[in-house]
Design a protein around this motif. Structure first.
Motif, PDB file in Angstrom:
ATOM      1  N   ALA A 253      58.499  52.308  37.663  1.00  0.00           N
ATOM      2  CA  ALA A 253      57.954  50.969  37.411  1.00  0.00           C
ATOM      3  C   ALA A 253      56.440  51.039  37.375  1.00  0.00           C
ATOM      4  N   VAL A 254      55.840  50.115  36.622  1.00  0.00           N
ATOM      5  CA  VAL A 254      54.383  50.082  36.510  1.00  0.00           C
ATOM      6  C   VAL A 254      53.886  48.644  36.659  1.00  0.00           C
ATOM      7  N   PHE A 255      52.659  48.522  37.081  1.00  0.00           N
ATOM      8  CA  PHE A 255      52.006  47.236  37.226  1.00  0.00           C
ATOM      9  C   PHE A 255      50.883  47.140  36.206  1.00  0.00           C
ATOM     10  N   ALA A 256      50.914  46.085  35.386  1.00  0.00           N
ATOM     11  CA  ALA A 256      49.879  45.856  34.378  1.00  0.00           C
ATOM     12  C   ALA A 256      48.733  45.084  35.007  1.00  0.00           C
ATOM     13  N   ASN A 257      47.658  45.788  35.305  1.00  0.00           N
ATOM     14  CA  ASN A 257      46.531  45.201  36.020  1.00  0.00           C
ATOM     15  C   ASN A 257      45.443  44.767  35.049  1.00  0.00           C
ATOM     16  N   SER A 258      45.298  43.448  34.865  1.00  0.00           N
ATOM     17  CA  SER A 258      44.261  42.932  33.977  1.00  0.00           C
ATOM     18  C   SER A 258      42.941  42.719  34.711  1.00  0.00           C
ATOM     19  N   LEU A 259      42.925  43.051  36.007  1.00  0.00           N
ATOM     20  CA  LEU A 259      41.735  42.953  36.844  1.00  0.00           C
ATOM     21  C   LEU A 259      41.325  41.506  37.119  1.00  0.00           C
ATOM     22  N   GLY A 260      42.255  40.563  36.944  1.00  0.00           N
ATOM     23  CA  GLY A 260      42.028  39.190  37.365  1.00  0.00           C
ATOM     24  C   GLY A 260      42.276  39.068  38.857  1.00  0.00           C
ATOM     25  N   ALA A 261      42.022  37.901  39.416  1.00  0.00           N
ATOM     26  CA  ALA A 261      42.163  37.704  40.863  1.00  0.00           C
ATOM     27  C   ALA A 261      43.574  38.003  41.331  1.00  0.00           C
ATOM     28  N   GLU A 262      44.574  37.494  40.601  1.00  0.00           N
ATOM     29  CA  GLU A 262      45.970  37.730  40.987  1.00  0.00           C
ATOM     30  C   GLU A 262      46.299  39.215  40.966  1.00  0.00           C
ATOM     31  N   ASP A 263      45.822  39.892  39.927  1.00  0.00           N
ATOM     32  CA  ASP A 263      46.140  41.313  39.797  1.00  0.00           C
ATOM     33  C   ASP A 263      45.455  42.158  40.863  1.00  0.00           C
ATOM     34  N   MET A 264      44.321  41.700  41.355  1.00  0.00           N
ATOM     35  CA  MET A 264      43.674  42.422  42.438  1.00  0.00           C
ATOM     36  C   MET A 264      44.455  42.260  43.747  1.00  0.00           C
ATOM     37  N   VAL A 265      45.113  41.116  43.921  1.00  0.00           N
ATOM     38  CA  VAL A 265      45.996  40.940  45.085  1.00  0.00           C
ATOM     39  C   VAL A 265      47.136  41.955  45.016  1.00  0.00           C
ATOM     40  N   LEU A 266      47.759  42.085  43.851  1.00  0.00           N
ATOM     41  CA  LEU A 266      48.857  43.029  43.705  1.00  0.00           C
ATOM     42  C   LEU A 266      48.383  44.475  43.825  1.00  0.00           C
ATOM     43  N   THR A 267      47.203  44.762  43.308  1.00  0.00           N
ATOM     44  CA  THR A 267      46.640  46.104  43.465  1.00  0.00           C
ATOM     45  C   THR A 267      46.475  46.436  44.934  1.00  0.00           C
ATOM     46  N   ASP A 268      45.947  45.493  45.703  1.00  0.00           N
ATOM     47  CA  ASP A 268      45.756  45.703  47.135  1.00  0.00           C
ATOM     48  C   ASP A 268      47.088  45.912  47.845  1.00  0.00           C
ATOM     49  N   LEU A 269      48.106  45.127  47.491  1.00  0.00           N
ATOM     50  CA  LEU A 269      49.416  45.262  48.130  1.00  0.00           C
ATOM     51  C   LEU A 269      50.048  46.616  47.816  1.00  0.00           C
ATOM     52  N   ILE A 270      49.983  47.025  46.558  1.00  0.00           N
ATOM     53  CA  ILE A 270      50.562  48.317  46.167  1.00  0.00           C
ATOM     54  C   ILE A 270      49.847  49.459  46.873  1.00  0.00           C
TER      55      ILE A 270
ATOM     56  N   TYR B 214      34.213  45.834  33.671  1.00  0.00           N
ATOM     57  CA  TYR B 214      34.045  47.286  33.807  1.00  0.00           C
ATOM     58  C   TYR B 214      33.486  47.629  35.196  1.00  0.00           C
ATOM     59  N   GLU B 215      32.611  46.779  35.703  1.00  0.00           N
ATOM     60  CA  GLU B 215      32.085  46.996  37.054  1.00  0.00           C
ATOM     61  C   GLU B 215      33.203  46.922  38.080  1.00  0.00           C
ATOM     62  N   LEU B 216      34.099  45.958  37.908  1.00  0.00           N
ATOM     63  CA  LEU B 216      35.232  45.842  38.831  1.00  0.00           C
ATOM     64  C   LEU B 216      36.170  47.033  38.694  1.00  0.00           C
ATOM     65  N   MET B 217      36.340  47.518  37.484  1.00  0.00           N
ATOM     66  CA  MET B 217      37.188  48.692  37.264  1.00  0.00           C
ATOM     67  C   MET B 217      36.675  49.877  38.089  1.00  0.00           C
ATOM     68  N   GLN B 218      35.362  50.065  38.079  1.00  0.00           N
ATOM     69  CA  GLN B 218      34.762  51.144  38.857  1.00  0.00           C
ATOM     70  C   GLN B 218      34.870  50.874  40.354  1.00  0.00           C
ATOM     71  N   HIS B 219      34.613  49.639  40.744  1.00  0.00           N
ATOM     72  CA  HIS B 219      34.697  49.262  42.162  1.00  0.00           C
ATOM     73  C   HIS B 219      36.109  49.461  42.684  1.00  0.00           C
ATOM     74  N   THR B 220      37.108  49.136  41.863  1.00  0.00           N
ATOM     75  CA  THR B 220      38.508  49.308  42.262  1.00  0.00           C
ATOM     76  C   THR B 220      38.825  50.775  42.523  1.00  0.00           C
ATOM     77  N   ALA B 221      38.341  51.644  41.642  1.00  0.00           N
ATOM     78  CA  ALA B 221      38.563  53.082  41.821  1.00  0.00           C
ATOM     79  C   ALA B 221      37.947  53.578  43.120  1.00  0.00           C
ATOM     80  N   GLU B 222      36.787  53.018  43.476  1.00  0.00           N
ATOM     81  CA  GLU B 222      36.109  53.429  44.705  1.00  0.00           C
ATOM     82  C   GLU B 222      36.756  52.825  45.942  1.00  0.00           C
ATOM     83  N   ALA B 223      37.261  51.590  45.826  1.00  0.00           N
ATOM     84  CA  ALA B 223      37.875  50.916  46.975  1.00  0.00           C
ATOM     85  C   ALA B 223      39.255  51.475  47.296  1.00  0.00           C
TER      86      ALA B 223
END
Length: 239
Positions: free
Chosen positions: A30-47, A69-78
């Motif tokens: 299974a995969v999660f489609a992360n559009s980097l919106g607020a909701e998707d960041m919640v799911l990213t954190d949970l996963i 793009y800044e959030l994309m980089q921040h997500t990789a670091e977080a």
């Protein structure tokens, strides 16, 4: 700092986590489609937080805001232990569209806009979903008139797999309560009145009182405001 969530949100969170665990257990891969919106960041954190066996990917359309793009980089670091794959549109398809119709042809008609979405989103999505049994999204029922009839678990006929919407019944307030409680990274545009963020030329800030999707494809009628990623979905029968 102690994490404090309302009892109602705690119940929704528990249900969402149970569903995600079920997806990972019973619908692999299974995969999660992360559009980097607020909701998707919640799911990213949970996963990431619960180390769930659900892959994560994002679609880079080539027209995203700098803040995304800044959030994309921040997500990789977080979340250094959680890999987010990025899929791009095929260069030759983009070149043909731009050379034949124009760089911003999507403003001219719904057909031209949907053609752009098809090239920049739908085709890369199909590649991201190839060989998968299920995909997860951050869609919520209250986001749009086009999403009021969605189900938590649906059959995606177009892509031939099961689709899950674990945050379907969450409110916008609950999404932000989770983000603040767990210090989840989010797009800086949200602080500038951008509740829904897509491609830069197709997204604007909204005014007080406007619908949360009013800033997406604002030149079109509300019933047309989907890119096609979430079209033609039928609910699965309940067991």
């Amino acid at each position: 700092m102690e994490t404090v969530l309302s009892p109602e949100l705690q119940a929704k969170l528990a249900h969402t986590l149970t569903l995600l665990q079920q997806v990972a257990r019973e619908h692999a891969p299974a995969v999660f489609a992360n559009s980097l919106g607020a909701e998707d960041m919640v799911l990213t954190d949970l996963i990431a937080r619960h180390q769930l066996d659900i892959g994560i990917f994002s679609l880079d359309t080539g027209r995203l805001p700098a803040e995304t793009y800044e959030l994309m980089q921040h997500t990789a670091e977080a979340y250094p232990d959680t890999r987010v794959l990025v899929y791009f549109p095929r260069a030759e398809s983009v070149e043909q569209y731009v050379n034949e119709q124009g760089i911003n042809a999507f403003y001219q008609s719904i057909e031209a806009r949907k053609a752009c979405c098809r090239i920049r989103k739908l085709e890369p999505l199909a590649r991201a979903l190839a060989g998968k049994q299920a995909w997860v999204t951050g869609l919520r029922r209250e986001q749009s008139t086009t999403r009021t009839d969605m189900a938590e678990q649906e059959w995606d006929e177009a892509n031939g797999l099961t689709k899950f919407n674990p945050l379907l019944e969450w409110t916008e307030k609950e999404v932000w309560a989770y983000i603040k409680a767990y210090q989840v990274p989010y797009n800086a545009l949200h602080d500038r009145h951008y509740p829904s963020i897509g491609c830069a030329p197709c997204t604007r800030a909204i005014a007080a009182g406007e619908d949360v999707r009013a800033g997406r494809w604002w030149w079109e009628n509300p019933e047309n405001k989907e890119c096609g990623l979430h079209a033609k979905i039928s609910a699965l029968p309940t067991r």
